[in-house]
Design an enzyme around this catalytic site. Structure first.
Site, short mmCIF file in Angstrom:
data_model
loop_
_atom_site.label_atom_id
_atom_site.label_comp_id
_atom_site.label_asym_id
_atom_site.label_seq_id
_atom_site.Cartn_x
_atom_site.Cartn_y
_atom_site.Cartn_z
N ASP A 146 -13.47 77.26 5.25
CA ASP A 146 -13.98 75.98 4.72
C ASP A 146 -13.66 75.77 3.25
OD1 ASP A 146 -15.55 73.50 5.02
OD2 ASP A 146 -16.70 74.46 3.44
N ASP A 300 -23.48 71.04 4.41
CA ASP A 300 -22.38 71.21 3.46
C ASP A 300 -22.92 71.16 2.02
OD1 ASP A 300 -19.88 71.68 2.45
OD2 ASP A 300 -19.02 69.75 3.03
N PHE A 318 -15.12 68.74 -5.72
CA PHE A 318 -15.62 68.11 -4.50
C PHE A 318 -16.96 68.71 -4.12
CE2 PHE A 318 -11.01 67.60 -3.83
CZ PHE A 318 -10.94 66.32 -3.31
N1 LIG Z 1 -17.40 69.89 0.81
C1 LIG Z 1 -17.05 69.86 -0.43
O1 LIG Z 1 -16.85 68.76 -0.98
N2 LIG Z 1 -16.87 70.97 -1.15
C2 LIG Z 1 -16.91 72.31 -0.65
C3 LIG Z 1 -15.64 72.78 -0.06
C4 LIG Z 1 -14.82 71.73 0.57
O2 LIG Z 1 -15.02 71.49 1.76
O3 LIG Z 1 -13.97 71.19 -0.09
C5 LIG Z 1 -17.26 73.25 -1.78
O4 LIG Z 1 -17.20 74.47 -1.60
O5 LIG Z 1 -17.61 72.76 -2.85
#
Ligand SMILES: NC(=O)N[C@@H](CC(=O)O)C(=O)O
Length: 422
Positions: A146, A300, A318
């Site tokens: 992930d 998430d 992100f």
């Molecule tokens: N979901 C996200 O926006 N971020 C996740 C990893 C990812 O899926 O890019 C992260 O670890 O920050």
């Protein structure tokens, strides 16, 4: 440690007292000398289980630790979380997985189940030590790169073949890197063009979901689709399930409530992977969750330190926080979902997908006492500074969310009392 939980309505239906003995197990008679929790007017659900949490330890303890992430999880009503492998170092060995598992036990607030990387260093090339991670004390069953997609079809095929031997599952971050590269940061559409932001088209997700369900069929193995974000992916999942292919899927709270229009202010709080999508996708995701095409809600939860998040939109990290607010967002996005369905998508089914036999159990004598008690009529205005998380990238700040987590009980121990850490 024994408890009497008085007057809760189980799954929002019949009202019954719950008794917990000092071994943390639900029993059918009130134990003597027990602490009493007044739960009149509250709904009791099995403790929530999150298939997708970023705890950042080891490596980024400035953003979150296993302890602070566990605290945030307990406040959100969770009794188990799956800790994603994209830490530093990556969870790609038995030793790394065991360490995360041990730190989770030391924190003692939720069950912390490490997710193992599919490939060494998340590089997408060689398989990680899948079997050794599975045979370690952490007993890893869920594997994921992930943050990155296992984009090489041959590697994905081998991973599925390998985990099949011990009933494992590969949780895929579906993002074709040729269709949505590292710069892609906004749903590709009229708005991304107007904002001048590199587009991340839905098709980049859908081609991987389609490929992976075919690989699951071919190998007879089990694939799980992480953070589904488009109506097209839902269509593929619906087809695959109708064929009897062994696939499950999750949706995040934010993809059930927020849309890409929020990006007009270039606020990096709303930058997330996969990106927020248009309302049509949100509607399709809600429908798919309600009808079982999407099996589970997974947060998430992606904490980021200020110095990684507070940048120009294209340069910011992100991800967004989500584990303290997940239940409230689900209640707000799908007010008609029954409490039994909430328990199904946030506890029972995620526990089954993760192979956590101790979690997501019915609130009946003999089950471990993992319980969350929710005020169904309350509303909470989110304050990002009132969070247990070390990070503040909270897209829900200032919003009012339906329902409130009042108490959380993990293995008979009260972890949250009256909305605060016990
Ligand atoms: N979901 C996200 O926006 N971020 C996740 C990893 C990812 O899926 O890019 C992260 O670890 O920050």
């Amino acid at each position: 440690m024994s408890l009497v939980i008085k007057g809760a309505s189980l799954l929002g239906e019949q009202t019954r007292d719950l008794y917990v003995d000092d071994a943390g197990v639900l029993v059918d008679e009130a134990p003597s000398g027990a602490e009493t929790i007044d739960a009149e007017g509250l709904v009791a659900l099995p403790g929530l289980v999150d298939l997708h949490t970023h705890l950042r330890e080891p490596g980024r303890e400035d953003a979150e630790t296993i302890l602070t992430g566990s605290q945030a999880a307990a406040l959100g009503g969770y009794t188990a979380v799956l800790a994603m492998a994209n830490t530093s170092p990556v969870t790609d060995t038995a030793e790394a997985a065991t360490r995360v598992w041990e730190l989770g036990r030391e924190a003692g607030l939720v069950h912390v189940q490490p997710v193992g990387a599919v490939t060494r260093g998340l590089a997408g090339e060689e398989l990680a030590e899948l079997g050794l991670m599975h045979r370690s004390r952490a007993a890893v069953k869920v594997f994921s790169d992930d943050g990155k997609c296992v984009h090489d079809a041959r590697v994905m095929r081998r991973a599925l073949e390998y985990v099949k031997a011990f009933g494992g599952v590969v949780s895929q971050h579906s993002q074709d890197p040729a269709l949505a590269g590292p710069a892609a940061c906004c749903h590709e559409g009229e708005l991304s063009g107007r904002l001048g932001l590199p587009g991340w088209p839905g098709i980049a997700e859908e081609v991987i979901v389609a490929r992976d369900v075919m690989l699951a069929r071919h190998t007879g193995s089990r694939v799980h689709v992480a953070h589904v974000s488009t109506a097209g992916s839902v269509e593929v999942l619906r087809w695959a399930k109708a064929q009897g292919i062994d696939v499950t899927a999750e949706v995040t709270p934010h993809h059930l409530l927020l849309t890409t229009d929020l990006l007009t202010g270039y606020d990096p709080t709303y930058k997330v992977n996969p990106p927020l999508r248009p309302q049509e996708d949100v509607d399709a995701l809600r429908e798919a969750l309600a009808d079982g095409t999407i099996d589970a809600v997974a947060t998430d939860h992606a904490p980021h330190a200020r110095h990684d998040k507070e940048h120009a939109f294209v340069d910011a990290a992100f991800g967004m926080l989500g584990i303290e607010t997940a239940l409230g967002v689900v209640r707000t996005a799908l007010p008609d979902l029954s409490w039994a369905d909430v328990a199904r998508v946030m506890s029972t089914t995620p526990a089954r997908i993760a192979g956590l036999a101790d979690q997501g159990q019915p609130l009946e004598p003999g089950s471990p006492a993992h319980v969350v008690l929710v005020d169904p009529d309350a509303a909470v205005t989110v304050d990002r500074d009132a969070s247990a998380s070390l990070s503040r990238n909270n897209p829900w700040h200032g919003r009012s969310l339906a329902s409130r987590v009042v108490h959380t009980v993990y293995g008979g121990r009260v972890t949250v009392r009256d909305g605060a850490l016990a």
